[in-house]
Design a protein around this motif. Structure first.
Motif, PDB file in Angstrom:
ATOM      1  N   GLN A 195      -7.327  -9.607   2.538  1.00 15.12           N
ATOM      2  CA  GLN A 195      -7.627  -8.237   2.940  1.00 15.12           C
ATOM      3  C   GLN A 195      -8.569  -7.533   1.970  1.00 15.12           C
ATOM      4  OE1 GLN A 195      -3.515  -6.850   3.014  1.00 15.12           O
ATOM      5  NE2 GLN A 195      -3.628  -6.625   5.237  1.00 15.12           N
TER       6      GLN A 195
ATOM      7  N   LEU B 129       0.104  -6.208   0.489  1.00 13.48           N
ATOM      8  CA  LEU B 129      -1.310  -6.525   0.282  1.00 13.48           C
ATOM      9  C   LEU B 129      -1.489  -8.038   0.221  1.00 13.48           C
ATOM     10  CD1 LEU B 129      -2.254  -3.886  -2.447  1.00 13.48           C
ATOM     11  CD2 LEU B 129      -2.502  -3.708   0.043  1.00 13.48           C
TER      12      LEU B 129
ATOM     13  N   ARG C 221      -8.590  -2.163   7.704  1.00 15.25           N
ATOM     14  CA  ARG C 221      -7.602  -1.106   7.497  1.00 15.25           C
ATOM     15  C   ARG C 221      -6.263  -1.708   7.089  1.00 15.25           C
ATOM     16  NH1 ARG C 221      -3.516   1.712   9.825  1.00 15.25           N
ATOM     17  NH2 ARG C 221      -3.477   3.970   9.466  1.00 15.25           N
ATOM     18  N   ILE C 222      -5.593  -1.067   6.128  1.00 14.05           N
ATOM     19  CA  ILE C 222      -4.285  -1.506   5.655  1.00 14.05           C
ATOM     20  C   ILE C 222      -3.310  -0.354   5.857  1.00 14.05           C
ATOM     21  CG2 ILE C 222      -2.951  -2.372   3.699  1.00 14.05           C
ATOM     22  CD1 ILE C 222      -5.608  -3.357   2.492  1.00 14.05           C
TER      23      ILE C 222
ATOM     24  N   ALA D  45       0.842  -1.202   0.000  1.00 12.79           N
ATOM     25  CA  ALA D  45       0.000   0.000   0.000  1.00 12.79           C
ATOM     26  C   ALA D  45       0.876   1.250   0.000  1.00 12.79           C
ATOM     27  CB  ALA D  45      -0.924  -0.005   1.212  1.00 12.79           C
TER      28      ALA D  45
ATOM     29  N   ALA E  87     -11.156  -2.853   0.299  1.00 10.60           N
ATOM     30  CA  ALA E  87     -10.455  -3.286   1.511  1.00 10.60           C
ATOM     31  C   ALA E  87     -11.449  -3.824   2.534  1.00 10.60           C
ATOM     32  CB  ALA E  87      -9.666  -2.125   2.102  1.00 10.60           C
TER      33      ALA E  87
END
Length: 254
Positions: A190, A186, A179-180, A135, A176
């Motif tokens: 997710q 990734l 939360r990332i 990300a 998503a």
């Protein structure tokens, strides 16, 4: 006078014991330091090494990245000599990261004598250097990812989760689940695809064949994301199965 004598007697009695404890402590520290400074296992070497390397390279063909292999000497020591070592993988073993490779020998003929057969396990490491995606910013749950939200990195994929995303198509347009963090790799779990077919929605049913395309309408029985299976109730009341397309239409299964 008696107190002084007692002190001298006590010191003479306890000194050897104290020295012994100090000696034991020093020995323990020396052993610990020796273990901490011990080098990694030496490369295997010998006639079996190229055979093992070729076996692992052949078995790892098709892995998603550049493969490099290191082979260490077993704790039991170097392998005995062998005219024709046979390499195998234990049941369920996967060539990914650390692996134990089996080597067997049916015996070595030396003149009129033949050495006994043996079987050993050799530690190896299969590194797979390839591309994966991380990300570029913090991503909140429910956000849809675009091409600017992730970027490529290179590294040993065997040190990362097995569900790591290695193809940008696996992330672009996905939503998503949670939360990332920025910079986090990734993973498939997710993300999920956007729902393109809603239950109760009127959808276009498409059937393709050799040289023809036919279409009709029906009503979706369940929600579906692009590429997922969906059931549709036709105008005649029949329930058919198909695959949801990104445009919200459904391609019927043959």
């Amino acid at each position: 006078m008696h107190a002084s004598a007692n002190r001298r007697s006590l010191s003479a009695t306890t000194l050897p014991g104290a020295l012994a404890k100090i000696a034991i402590t020093i020995a323990a520290l020396t052993t610990t330091a020796s273990h901490a400074a011990s080098p990694r296992p030496a490369p295997l070497g010998g006639s079996a090494q190229p055979v093992i390397e070729q076996f692992l390279l052949h078995q790892s063909a098709g892995l998603p990245g550049k493969v490099s292999i290191s082979i260490d000497t077993p704790i039991s020591g170097p392998l005995p000599a062998c005219d024709a070592p046979e390499v195998f993988l234990p049941n369920g073993a996967r060539l990914w990261g650390r692996v134990s490779v089996g080597v067997r020998c049916n015996g070595t003929q030396t003149g009129a004598e033949k050495s006994p057969a043996w079987s050993r396990y050799v530690p190896a490491y299969v590194a797979v250097v390839g591309s994966y995606y991380v990300a570029t910013r913090p991503i909140a749950a429910g956000e849809t990812l675009g091409a600017a939200d992730f970027t490529v990195r290179d590294g040993d994929l065997t040190t990362l989760p097995r569900s790591i995303i290695t193809n940008p198509a696996q992330a672009n347009g996905m939503i998503a689940v949670n939360r990332i963090a920025s910079g986090a790799p990734l993973r498939l779990e997710q993300l999920h695809g956007a729902t393109v077919v809603q239950r109760g929605q009127n959808v276009k049913l498409v059937t393709q064949g050799a040289g023809f395309v036919a279409s009709t309408e029906g009503q979706a029985v369940n929600n579906a994301i692009a590429g997922a299976a969906v059931q549709v109730k036709t105008q005649g009341g029949q329930v058919v199965s198909g695959t949801a397309r990104p445009d919200g239409s459904v391609e019927l299964s043959n």
